[in-house]
Design an enzyme around this catalytic site. Structure first.
Site, PDB file in Angstrom:
ATOM      1  N   PHE A  17      32.332  48.461 -49.513  1.00  0.00           N
ATOM      2  CA  PHE A  17      32.375  49.926 -49.612  1.00  0.00           C
ATOM      3  C   PHE A  17      31.726  50.305 -50.933  1.00  0.00           C
ATOM      4  O   PHE A  17      32.174  49.850 -51.987  1.00  0.00           O
ATOM      5  CB  PHE A  17      33.853  50.329 -49.571  1.00  0.00           C
ATOM      6  CG  PHE A  17      34.146  51.798 -49.682  1.00  0.00           C
ATOM      7  CD1 PHE A  17      33.984  52.642 -48.587  1.00  0.00           C
ATOM      8  CD2 PHE A  17      34.636  52.335 -50.862  1.00  0.00           C
ATOM      9  CE1 PHE A  17      34.304  53.997 -48.674  1.00  0.00           C
ATOM     10  CE2 PHE A  17      34.955  53.683 -50.952  1.00  0.00           C
ATOM     11  CZ  PHE A  17      34.791  54.512 -49.861  1.00  0.00           C
ATOM     12  N   ARG A  39      44.063  53.034 -50.056  1.00  0.00           N
ATOM     13  CA  ARG A  39      45.130  53.114 -51.065  1.00  0.00           C
ATOM     14  C   ARG A  39      46.417  52.482 -50.555  1.00  0.00           C
ATOM     15  O   ARG A  39      47.177  51.900 -51.347  1.00  0.00           O
ATOM     16  CB  ARG A  39      45.295  54.581 -51.489  1.00  0.00           C
ATOM     17  CG  ARG A  39      44.113  55.013 -52.338  1.00  0.00           C
ATOM     18  CD  ARG A  39      43.969  56.509 -52.564  1.00  0.00           C
ATOM     19  NE  ARG A  39      42.720  56.750 -53.319  1.00  0.00           N
ATOM     20  CZ  ARG A  39      42.181  57.949 -53.516  1.00  0.00           C
ATOM     21  NH1 ARG A  39      42.762  59.032 -53.050  1.00  0.00           N
ATOM     22  NH2 ARG A  39      41.044  58.064 -54.209  1.00  0.00           N
ATOM     23  N   ARG A  63      65.520  27.808 -67.111  1.00  0.00           N
ATOM     24  CA  ARG A  63      65.312  27.829 -68.565  1.00  0.00           C
ATOM     25  C   ARG A  63      66.661  28.015 -69.285  1.00  0.00           C
ATOM     26  O   ARG A  63      67.371  28.991 -69.036  1.00  0.00           O
ATOM     27  CB  ARG A  63      64.368  28.998 -68.914  1.00  0.00           C
ATOM     28  CG  ARG A  63      64.236  29.297 -70.388  1.00  0.00           C
ATOM     29  CD  ARG A  63      63.381  28.288 -71.093  1.00  0.00           C
ATOM     30  NE  ARG A  63      63.070  28.706 -72.445  1.00  0.00           N
ATOM     31  CZ  ARG A  63      62.532  27.919 -73.353  1.00  0.00           C
ATOM     32  NH1 ARG A  63      62.243  26.649 -73.053  1.00  0.00           N
ATOM     33  NH2 ARG A  63      62.275  28.364 -74.560  1.00  0.00           N
ATOM     34  N   GLY A  94      58.548  34.319 -71.990  1.00  0.00           N
ATOM     35  CA  GLY A  94      58.292  34.150 -73.427  1.00  0.00           C
ATOM     36  C   GLY A  94      56.914  33.547 -73.652  1.00  0.00           C
ATOM     37  O   GLY A  94      55.960  33.883 -72.956  1.00  0.00           O
ATOM     38  N   GLU A 153      40.118  52.178 -56.423  1.00  0.00           N
ATOM     39  CA  GLU A 153      40.458  53.060 -55.288  1.00  0.00           C
ATOM     40  C   GLU A 153      41.214  54.306 -55.771  1.00  0.00           C
ATOM     41  O   GLU A 153      42.122  54.814 -55.120  1.00  0.00           O
ATOM     42  CB  GLU A 153      41.191  52.292 -54.191  1.00  0.00           C
ATOM     43  CG  GLU A 153      40.293  51.167 -53.665  1.00  0.00           C
ATOM     44  CD  GLU A 153      40.489  50.796 -52.216  1.00  0.00           C
ATOM     45  OE1 GLU A 153      41.133  51.553 -51.480  1.00  0.00           O
ATOM     46  OE2 GLU A 153      39.967  49.733 -51.827  1.00  0.00           O
TER      47      GLU A 153
HETATM   48  N1  CAA Z   1      40.823  63.818 -46.323  1.00  0.00           N
HETATM   49  C1  CAA Z   1      39.978  64.746 -45.797  1.00  0.00           C
HETATM   50  N2  CAA Z   1      39.144  65.474 -46.565  1.00  0.00           N
HETATM   51  C2  CAA Z   1      39.222  65.292 -47.896  1.00  0.00           C
HETATM   52  C3  CAA Z   1      40.078  64.369 -48.499  1.00  0.00           C
HETATM   53  C4  CAA Z   1      40.916  63.604 -47.634  1.00  0.00           C
HETATM   54  N3  CAA Z   1      41.778  62.696 -48.130  1.00  0.00           N
HETATM   55  N4  CAA Z   1      39.928  64.426 -49.832  1.00  0.00           N
HETATM   56  C5  CAA Z   1      38.982  65.347 -50.063  1.00  0.00           C
HETATM   57  N5  CAA Z   1      38.547  65.865 -48.891  1.00  0.00           N
HETATM   58  C6  CAA Z   1      37.562  66.920 -48.683  1.00  0.00           C
HETATM   59  C7  CAA Z   1      38.073  68.229 -49.271  1.00  0.00           C
HETATM   60  O1  CAA Z   1      38.851  68.944 -48.335  1.00  0.00           O
HETATM   61  C8  CAA Z   1      36.790  68.970 -49.598  1.00  0.00           C
HETATM   62  O2  CAA Z   1      36.279  69.556 -48.431  1.00  0.00           O
HETATM   63  P1  CAA Z   1      35.655  71.067 -48.439  1.00  0.00           P
HETATM   64  O3  CAA Z   1      34.252  70.869 -48.934  1.00  0.00           O
HETATM   65  O4  CAA Z   1      35.727  71.497 -47.038  1.00  0.00           O
HETATM   66  O5  CAA Z   1      36.481  71.880 -49.385  1.00  0.00           O
HETATM   67  C9  CAA Z   1      35.830  67.826 -49.995  1.00  0.00           C
HETATM   68  O6  CAA Z   1      36.367  66.627 -49.425  1.00  0.00           O
HETATM   69  C10 CAA Z   1      35.753  67.658 -51.489  1.00  0.00           C
HETATM   70  O7  CAA Z   1      37.063  67.404 -51.962  1.00  0.00           O
HETATM   71  P2  CAA Z   1      37.566  67.888 -53.388  1.00  0.00           P
HETATM   72  O8  CAA Z   1      37.167  69.318 -53.592  1.00  0.00           O
HETATM   73  O9  CAA Z   1      39.001  67.529 -53.520  1.00  0.00           O
HETATM   74  O10 CAA Z   1      36.626  66.975 -54.310  1.00  0.00           O
HETATM   75  P3  CAA Z   1      36.664  66.675 -55.854  1.00  0.00           P
HETATM   76  O11 CAA Z   1      35.272  66.504 -56.307  1.00  0.00           O
HETATM   77  O12 CAA Z   1      37.561  67.649 -56.559  1.00  0.00           O
HETATM   78  O13 CAA Z   1      37.291  65.182 -55.914  1.00  0.00           O
HETATM   79  C11 CAA Z   1      38.982  63.504 -56.053  1.00  0.00           C
HETATM   80  C12 CAA Z   1      38.519  64.837 -55.461  1.00  0.00           C
HETATM   81  C13 CAA Z   1      40.381  63.337 -55.482  1.00  0.00           C
HETATM   82  C14 CAA Z   1      39.034  63.511 -57.553  1.00  0.00           C
HETATM   83  C15 CAA Z   1      38.042  62.382 -55.538  1.00  0.00           C
HETATM   84  O14 CAA Z   1      36.754  62.469 -56.133  1.00  0.00           O
HETATM   85  C16 CAA Z   1      38.606  60.995 -55.765  1.00  0.00           C
HETATM   86  O15 CAA Z   1      39.440  60.534 -54.988  1.00  0.00           O
HETATM   87  N6  CAA Z   1      38.150  60.280 -56.834  1.00  0.00           N
HETATM   88  C17 CAA Z   1      38.457  58.907 -56.998  1.00  0.00           C
HETATM   89  C18 CAA Z   1      37.379  58.070 -56.367  1.00  0.00           C
HETATM   90  C19 CAA Z   1      37.867  56.743 -55.903  1.00  0.00           C
HETATM   91  O16 CAA Z   1      38.976  56.571 -55.432  1.00  0.00           O
HETATM   92  N7  CAA Z   1      36.990  55.763 -56.017  1.00  0.00           N
HETATM   93  C20 CAA Z   1      37.292  54.452 -55.589  1.00  0.00           C
HETATM   94  C21 CAA Z   1      36.045  53.781 -55.167  1.00  0.00           C
HETATM   95  S1  CAA Z   1      36.270  52.330 -54.153  1.00  0.00           S
HETATM   96  C22 CAA Z   1      36.700  51.088 -55.215  1.00  0.00           C
HETATM   97  O17 CAA Z   1      37.575  51.233 -55.997  1.00  0.00           O
HETATM   98  C23 CAA Z   1      35.970  49.799 -55.179  1.00  0.00           C
HETATM   99  C24 CAA Z   1      36.461  48.794 -54.250  1.00  0.00           C
HETATM  100  O18 CAA Z   1      35.658  48.170 -53.573  1.00  0.00           O
HETATM  101  C25 CAA Z   1      37.917  48.475 -54.187  1.00  0.00           C
END
Ligand code: CAA
Length: 387
Positions: free
Chosen positions: A126, A249, A274, A345, A369
């Site tokens: 991903f 998550r 221990r 420890g 994530e």
């Molecule tokens: N389900 C459905 N729609 C969702 C949603 C969800 N869970 N979360 C957001 N959306 C939709 C919103 O409704 C919104 O839609 P509209 O345009 O219709 O309003 C759109 O998506 C944008 O959402 P936000 O306005 O909430 O967006 P934001 O820019 O404010 O960001 C955030 C929200 C929660 C901060 C998000 O950016 C976030 O989760 N950030 C963390 C990123 C993350 O988890 N990265 C992990 C990467 S993977 C990894 O770790 C590597 C690996 O391989 C393990």
């Protein structure tokens, strides 16, 4: 009598025992060596595929096990107790790419990818984050431009779990234009395969923990992706990613609980053997209180996780519940591994015992994530979104 508050069915006990047996036989004997040398063992992918662990949430028509979310998380916790690195590979694969294709993919994409993914012939990854787009994921800049029947992608993806061993990468890229940016609604998700011209594996990260799970950068240099590999709608990729991260998550919460449980089990055993001041250290309240707090937090994390999993399977909105489960479980992993090192420890600070590795492995569960801070933002927003 130890409490885990889960009333497992016979099927769930069978899958849990299979996961435990697999991890003890195939991973446990090599864990220190793989951690030390940051070695990813590719044969694990096929072995896990053969046992059904890479298609747990896929229906049987795609060679999956078709179990419910709770059963999947029980297996994941069991793998994580032994090795958090193998657990993250399993979590990312099951929760993100396979679920995204199943949920949002075309019939042709499902037929092409899901069976080999379930069988462990194609490992999934991903690719959302970028060097300058972490918590603010919607600010990503990898650009996709339509060119006839293809899309041309340019950009760099960061922190991609299993990215150098993956056969399928679900990558997010901007489909809007630089002159008309549409934020979160200007992003598409593409099914990228490593044989596509312009696909490059970049830097492999040298990490504090999870050392036998490779984390790499990927760069796309005029990467040509057929339109047939676009997932769903070209402007919906960010929403698909966010919806899928709800599954992700839950997986990371199960991984964190596995790490916390391993620390609790190791500390419980050590406190019995221990001796100091002429008695086992578990006879001191200072140690008992630590073990009690650890056990309570593990049980509470697990209860929260499985409540969220059941709500998800009932089709409820679990945005808040999944973030709560991930937040609480990851902080439990840090708490428990910290306490375990303290109980051991000096022996907790060296590699002769497993708690040193568990302590290192736990930290990333508060980061990837979605950091704990992002989980709190999601939880708080949901709290007032229905006002
Ligand atoms: N389900 C459905 N729609 C969702 C949603 C969800 N869970 N979360 C957001 N959306 C939709 C919103 O409704 C919104 O839609 P509209 O345009 O219709 O309003 C759109 O998506 C944008 O959402 P936000 O306005 O909430 O967006 P934001 O820019 O404010 O960001 C955030 C929200 C929660 C901060 C998000 O950016 C976030 O989760 N950030 C963390 C990123 C993350 O988890 N990265 C992990 C990467 S993977 C990894 O770790 C590597 C690996 O391989 C393990």
């Amino acid at each position: 009598m130890k409490s885990d508050l889960l009333n497992l069915s016979e099927e769930q006990r069978g899958i849990r025992d299979l996961a435990r047996e697999f991890a003890m036989q195939e991973i446990a004997p090599f864990i220190s060596e793989w951690d030390e040398s940051a070695h990813f063992e590719p044969s694990l992918v096929k072995k896990m595929g053969d046992l059904g662990f890479l298609g747990m949430l896929l229906p049987e028509e795609f060679d999956g096990l078709g179990v419910d979310t709770s059963t999947y998380l029980i297996a994941l916790e069991e793998i994580a107790v032994v090795d958090a690195s193998a657990a993250v590979m399993m979590s990312v694969h099951n929760s993100l790419p396979t679920q995204m294709i199943l949920r949002f993919g075309s019939d042709e994409q499902k037929l092409r990818f899901l069976k080999p993914m379930a069988r462990g012939e194609l490992l999934g990854a991903f690719a959302l984050s970028e060097p300058e787009a972490g918590s603010d994921a919607a600010s990503l800049t990898t650009q996709a431009v339509r060119d006839g029947d293809d899309w041309i992608l340019n950009g760099t993806k960061s922190w991609v779990t299993s990215g150098n061993h993956a056969g399928v990468i679900l990558a997010m890229a901007r489909t809007d234009t630089p002159s008309e940016r549409k934020g979160a609604r200007g992003i598409g998700t593409f099914i990228v395969t490593p044989d596509m011209p312009g696909f490059h594996v970049g830097k492999k990260e040298d990490k504090l923990g999870l050392r036998s799970s490779p984390t790499v950068q990927l760069s796309f240099d005029n990467l040509r992706v057929p339109n047939a590999n676009l997932l769903g709608q070209p402007q919906m990729g960010f929403v698909y990613a966010m919806q899928s991260l709800e599954n992700g998550r839950l997986g990371i919460a199960a991984q964190a609980i596995g790490i916390a449980r391993a620390a609790l089990e190791a500390a419980t055993a050590y406190a019995a053997e221990r001796h100091q001041f002429d008695k086992p250290i578990r006879e001191f309240q200072a140690i008992q209180f630590k073990l009690a707090d650890m056990a309570t937090r593990v049980a509470a994390s697990r209860a929260l996780l499985h409540a969220a999993a059941h709500a998800k399977d009932r089709g409820e909105n679990v945005k808040q519940a999944t973030s709560m489960a991930k937040l609480f479980a990851s902080e439990t992993a840090m708490f428990c591994t910290n306490q375990a090192v303290q109980i051991f420890g000096g022996y907790g600070y060296v590699k002769d015992y497993p708690v040193e590795r568990l302590f290192r492995d736990a930290k990333v569960t508060e980061i990837y994530e979605g950091t704990s801070e992002i989980q709190r933002i999601v939880i708080a927003r949901e709290q007032y979104s229905h006002e």
